[in-house]
Structure formats: C-alpha cells, structure tokens
Design an enzyme around this catalytic site. Structure first.
Site, PDB file in Angstrom:
ATOM      1  N   ASN A  33      39.034  40.654  52.785  1.00 38.03           N
ATOM      2  CA  ASN A  33      38.391  41.937  51.937  1.00 38.03           C
ATOM      3  C   ASN A  33      37.036  42.202  52.518  1.00 38.03           C
ATOM      4  O   ASN A  33      36.558  41.696  53.337  1.00 38.03           O
ATOM      5  CB  ASN A  33      37.593  41.533  50.621  1.00 38.03           C
ATOM      6  CG  ASN A  33      37.250  42.522  49.705  1.00 38.03           C
ATOM      7  OD1 ASN A  33      36.444  43.408  50.538  1.00 38.03           O
ATOM      8  ND2 ASN A  33      36.693  42.218  48.052  1.00 38.03           N
ATOM      9  N   HIS A  89      42.423  49.763  47.904  1.00 40.56           N
ATOM     10  CA  HIS A  89      41.236  48.589  48.172  1.00 40.56           C
ATOM     11  C   HIS A  89      41.500  47.029  48.145  1.00 40.56           C
ATOM     12  O   HIS A  89      41.980  46.865  46.840  1.00 40.56           O
ATOM     13  CB  HIS A  89      39.809  49.100  47.417  1.00 40.56           C
ATOM     14  CG  HIS A  89      38.657  47.423  47.668  1.00 40.56           C
ATOM     15  ND1 HIS A  89      38.755  47.233  49.217  1.00 40.56           N
ATOM     16  CD2 HIS A  89      37.929  47.664  47.239  1.00 40.56           C
ATOM     17  CE1 HIS A  89      38.045  46.273  49.002  1.00 40.56           C
ATOM     18  NE2 HIS A  89      37.782  46.314  47.971  1.00 40.56           N
ATOM     19  N   CYS A 126      32.549  48.808  47.796  1.00 42.84           N
ATOM     20  CA  CYS A 126      34.609  48.772  48.439  1.00 42.84           C
ATOM     21  C   CYS A 126      35.322  50.419  48.344  1.00 42.84           C
ATOM     22  O   CYS A 126      36.057  50.663  48.589  1.00 42.84           O
ATOM     23  CB  CYS A 126      34.472  48.135  46.672  1.00 42.84           C
ATOM     24  SG  CYS A 126      33.944  46.897  47.435  1.00 42.84           S
TER      25      CYS A 126
HETATM   26  N1  ACO Z   1      36.967  26.976  46.947  1.00 46.05           N
HETATM   27  C1  ACO Z   1      36.989  25.592  45.670  1.00 46.05           C
HETATM   28  N2  ACO Z   1      36.656  25.813  44.433  1.00 46.05           N
HETATM   29  C2  ACO Z   1      35.790  27.413  44.529  1.00 46.05           C
HETATM   30  C3  ACO Z   1      35.506  28.638  45.196  1.00 46.05           C
HETATM   31  C4  ACO Z   1      35.920  28.184  46.657  1.00 46.05           C
HETATM   32  N3  ACO Z   1      36.154  28.996  47.636  1.00 46.05           N
HETATM   33  N4  ACO Z   1      34.682  28.910  44.793  1.00 46.05           N
HETATM   34  C5  ACO Z   1      34.142  28.614  43.748  1.00 46.05           C
HETATM   35  N5  ACO Z   1      34.640  27.663  43.401  1.00 46.05           N
HETATM   36  C6  ACO Z   1      35.254  26.392  42.319  1.00 46.05           C
HETATM   37  C7  ACO Z   1      33.468  27.489  41.191  1.00 46.05           C
HETATM   38  O1  ACO Z   1      32.547  26.315  41.479  1.00 46.05           O
HETATM   39  C8  ACO Z   1      34.317  26.396  40.033  1.00 46.05           C
HETATM   40  O2  ACO Z   1      34.457  25.110  40.239  1.00 46.05           O
HETATM   41  P1  ACO Z   1      34.016  24.684  38.610  1.00 46.05           P
HETATM   42  O3  ACO Z   1      34.517  24.787  37.780  1.00 46.05           O
HETATM   43  O4  ACO Z   1      33.994  22.651  39.135  1.00 46.05           O
HETATM   44  O5  ACO Z   1      32.380  24.959  38.093  1.00 46.05           O
HETATM   45  C9  ACO Z   1      36.181  27.027  39.943  1.00 46.05           C
HETATM   46  O6  ACO Z   1      36.149  27.002  41.158  1.00 46.05           O
HETATM   47  C10 ACO Z   1      36.296  28.083  39.059  1.00 46.05           C
HETATM   48  O7  ACO Z   1      35.437  28.860  39.841  1.00 46.05           O
HETATM   49  P2  ACO Z   1      34.727  30.928  39.418  1.00 46.05           P
HETATM   50  O8  ACO Z   1      33.825  31.400  39.786  1.00 46.05           O
HETATM   51  O9  ACO Z   1      35.043  30.976  37.489  1.00 46.05           O
HETATM   52  O10 ACO Z   1      36.785  30.343  39.750  1.00 46.05           O
HETATM   53  P3  ACO Z   1      37.598  32.134  39.318  1.00 46.05           P
HETATM   54  O11 ACO Z   1      38.815  31.274  38.810  1.00 46.05           O
HETATM   55  O12 ACO Z   1      36.967  33.374  38.000  1.00 46.05           O
HETATM   56  O13 ACO Z   1      37.549  32.514  40.554  1.00 46.05           O
HETATM   57  C11 ACO Z   1      37.509  34.343  41.950  1.00 46.05           C
HETATM   58  C12 ACO Z   1      37.047  33.070  41.167  1.00 46.05           C
HETATM   59  C13 ACO Z   1      38.770  34.546  42.667  1.00 46.05           C
HETATM   60  C14 ACO Z   1      36.347  35.030  42.715  1.00 46.05           C
HETATM   61  C15 ACO Z   1      38.145  35.490  41.280  1.00 46.05           C
HETATM   62  O14 ACO Z   1      37.141  35.148  40.161  1.00 46.05           O
HETATM   63  C16 ACO Z   1      37.776  36.738  41.375  1.00 46.05           C
HETATM   64  O15 ACO Z   1      39.485  37.230  41.275  1.00 46.05           O
HETATM   65  N6  ACO Z   1      37.435  37.710  40.973  1.00 46.05           N
HETATM   66  C17 ACO Z   1      37.639  39.122  41.264  1.00 46.05           C
HETATM   67  C18 ACO Z   1      36.588  39.412  41.950  1.00 46.05           C
HETATM   68  C19 ACO Z   1      37.070  39.642  43.655  1.00 46.05           C
HETATM   69  O16 ACO Z   1      38.252  39.725  43.852  1.00 46.05           O
HETATM   70  N7  ACO Z   1      36.123  40.717  44.455  1.00 46.05           N
HETATM   71  C20 ACO Z   1      36.536  40.495  45.426  1.00 46.05           C
HETATM   72  C21 ACO Z   1      34.604  41.463  46.168  1.00 46.05           C
HETATM   73  S1  ACO Z   1      34.636  42.691  45.435  1.00 46.05           S
HETATM   74  C22 ACO Z   1      35.446  44.210  45.391  1.00 46.05           C
HETATM   75  O17 ACO Z   1      35.845  44.223  46.616  1.00 46.05           O
HETATM   76  C23 ACO Z   1      35.866  44.898  44.581  1.00 46.05           C
END
Ligand code: ACO
Length: 353
Positions: free
Chosen positions: A310, A280, A115
C-alpha cells in the site's frame, strides 16, 4: 475548457522487500500477510539517496515526457503525501526544485488527505484548469513509508502493509470538443474517525483529543512547554502510525462502493460502461470485495498491491501509469479512480482517458 490526463508516470525504488525478508526481522509470515492483504512484496527507498520528493520528481519526469511537453510548460504543482521530506515546508517545493521549476517560480501546493490524497489533488487541479488559471498541472502522489514504520513485532499490523513509491500525471487544459477529460470528482470526509488511522505525533494535540488512541498526559503543561516531541512520544513510540484495521475494512468497502456509484450516477453511466476501475491499493481483499459487490469482471479492475504494498497517495497514480504502460487502458476508455483512507476521507474521479 476542461482537463484531461495528458501523460502518466511512476517510480518505485529498486530495493524489493519480500514477505520472507520481513519474516527475518519481525514475527510474521508470508502466509499471514498474503491471506489478509494479498501483498507479496513491496519496495523500500534507499535512505539518504531517495526521499519522497526525489521519487515524486522521478515520476513527474516520466509523466512530463509521456505528455509530450517540456518541463518549463508546467505551470503549477500539486503534491499529495503523508510522508514528506520535512515537517515543513511541504514536499511540493522540493519537487519543484528537483525539476528545476524554481526558476519559473511556479506555485506548489501540498495536499494532506492521505490515501485519498491523489483524488483530492486531481480534483483541485481540474478546478484550476476549468477556471482558466493553469494549462499544465503536475499532480503527484509520493510516499516513503519506510522512513518511519515500527519494524518490530509491535508494529507488524501496519509495517507489513505499506511500501514506497510515487506516481504522477500531467493534467492539461483542453477544449470541450476533446473526447478525453475528467467527467466528475467526488470528495468526502468524516472527522469522527480521525484517530482510527493516524499518526498523532509529533503534533500540537498534547493529549487534547478524547479519541486519541495514543493519549498522553500533558496536564499541568504551561504555555511555554514544547509538546511537539516529548519523552512520552519517544518512549511509547507515538510517532508510529496506528490503524484500527477491522473498522477501516468495514468502512472502506461501504464508502468505496458508494462513491463509485455516485460518480456513475452523476454522469449517467453504468458499471458496465467502466473500462477500468483503479481503486486505491489499500488491501487486495478490499479491492476484491468492491469488485464482487459491484459485479465487475477481473479485466475491469487493476490491482498491483501484490508487488508494491500500500503506497497511500501514490497507489492510484502508480497503478494508472502501469495500466497505461501495459496498454490495459486506451485513449477514450472510461476510467474510474477511487480511494478511501485516513481521515476518514474518500472519493472518486471518473474520466475519459
Ligand atoms: N503477522 C502475523 N500476525 C499478525 C500480524 C502480522 N503482520 N499483524 C497482526 N497479527 C496478529 C495480531 O497480533 C493478532 O494476534 P492475536 O489474535 O494473537 O492477538 C492477530 O494477528 C489478528 O489481528 P487483527 O488485527 O485482528 O488482524 P485482522 O485479521 O483484522 O487483520 C488487517 C489485520 C489485515 C489489517 C485487517 O484488519 C484488514 O485487512 N484491515 C483493513 C485495513 C487495511 O487494509 N488498511 C490498509 C491501509 S489503510 C488504507 O489504505 C485505507
């Protein structure tokens, strides 16, 4: 001698994939994706017709045109990607060939800082120009994530976030009297977090790294064994990316802010001086968090993740080229580019456009 961005360009594939399209193949929803990431749609490349290097070359052609130079005037290429056409050679030489620059045998360097790839690439190009080695460097970020994501419910935490596309700039040598130019580059990394956002296979690790989330046994492997792509890698889908989303989020908001402030402090500027921050495009929630934390107005921050997802190393040059095209950035404006991502790596570039 210093360097300025003489021209910008971008390319995104025609094929639009909406959240509703994804709902049809994996257990997800438009509401979940938009609420967590801000993404509405992304582009996926046409397999067999488009690759990371063809998209990179398309963005480069636009940047060269907008810089008002001939392709033959490019004297070096720096290519940032985590999704190259081949495992080796790097995609830089393939872009060189696409552009017909192999006839000139110009050098082509690949950067692998995910990234943060475009920030590292721009800063390397800036140093080559300041050192007097090159006059016109093509700096490209290009990604074709759709080449290898887990498009099943198992991979939904990752596959709904990423998209394909490419962006490029021509970085050009100019005299000190020129108003436009790069003012400061700041590069950081912390390998302690290497496996928190990673695609660990294929590779040489054979389960060596303790923190490897996809650790698999290679005990008893002999020096003659191929560990690059084993049946375990294929069976367990270890060639798909892994992300510890919440850890990434927590670190991203801290490091983004730190490195933007670092660029401002080094140059004696303040946040009020920033005409445009281009973070980014990791996640709209991350960008909004940084904006709020830094107290920036909406018109000081460019976001386009809603439309492209992304695109890792391509996201900053795509956003920059789009902002320039939309006249949201004018010559002389103070522009801050900043990234955080896999490695962890992070950094910023502050420039007068
Ligand atoms: N659709 C529906 N449900 C989903 C999905 C999806 N696409 N993906 C995961 N879930 C579910 C999971 O299975 C989990 O279900 P459970 O509670 O029954 O086990 C639930 O949603 C919560 O999962 P988490 O992984 O805890 O979800 P979170 O709320 O943390 O959101 C996310 C995930 C969006 C990735 C968040 O952690 C985030 O914003 N992180 C920042 C990382 C990021 O944005 N990275 C981008 C790329 S890296 C970079 O460029 C720097």
């Amino acid at each position: 001698m210093k360097s300025k961005i003489a021209g910008t360009g971008y390319y995104v594939p025609e094929e639009v994939v909406t959240n509703f399209d994804l709902e049809k193949i994996i257990d997800t929803s438009d509401a979940w994706i938009q609420e967590r990431t801000g993404i509405k749609e992304r582009r996926f490349a046409k397999k067999g017709e488009e690759t990371t290097s063809t998209m990179g070359a398309a963005a480069a052609r636009m940047a060269i045109h907008n810089a008002g130079i001939e392709t033959e005037e490019v004297d070096f290429i720096i290519m940032a990607t985590l999704s190259p056409d081949y495992y080796f050679p790097g995609a830089g030489v393939l872009v060189q060939r696409e552009l017909g620059l192999q006839k000139k045998e110009v050098g082509a360097l690949d950067i692998r800082t995910q990234c943060t790839g475009f920030i590292y690439a721009l800063s390397v190009a800036d140093q080559f120009i300041r050192g007097g080695m090159y006059k016109n460097i093509l700096v490209i970020g290009s990604e074709m994530h759709s080449m290898g994501m887990d498009m099943t419910t198992r991979g939904r935490g990752i596959s709904v976030i990423f998209g394909d596309g490419a962006g490029a700039v021509v970085l050009q040598a100019v005299g000190d009297e020129e108003k436009s130019g790069i003012l400061s580059s700041n590069l950081h990394a912390n390998g302690d977090f290497a496996e928190e956002l990673a695609m660990v296979s294929p590779g040489s690790h054979a389960g060596y790294h303790e923190k490897n989330p996809a650790k698999y046994g290679a005990e008893g492997a002999s020096v003659y064994d191929s560990v690059f792509i084993t049946p375990e890698v294929v069976e367990n889908g270890l060639y798909f990316p892994y992300m510890n989303g919440q850890l990434v989020f927590k670190n991203a908001v801290i490091k983004f802010t730190q490195t933007i402030n670092e660029a401002l402090a080094k140059t004696g500027k303040t946040k009020e001086d920033i005409d445009m921050l281009i973070p980014h495009q990791a996640n709209l929630r991350i960008s909004q968090f940084i904006q709020k934390r830094m107290g920036l107005r909406d018109d000081q921050v460019w976001n386009n993740i809603q439309r492209y997802g992304n695109t890792t190393a391509a996201s900053i040059p795509i956003a920059l080229a789009e902002a320039v095209q939309n006249e949201a950035i004018q010559r002389g404006d103070l522009v801050c580019l900043s990234a955080f991502g896999s490695g962890f790596t992070w950094g910023s570039v502050l420039l007068n456009y």
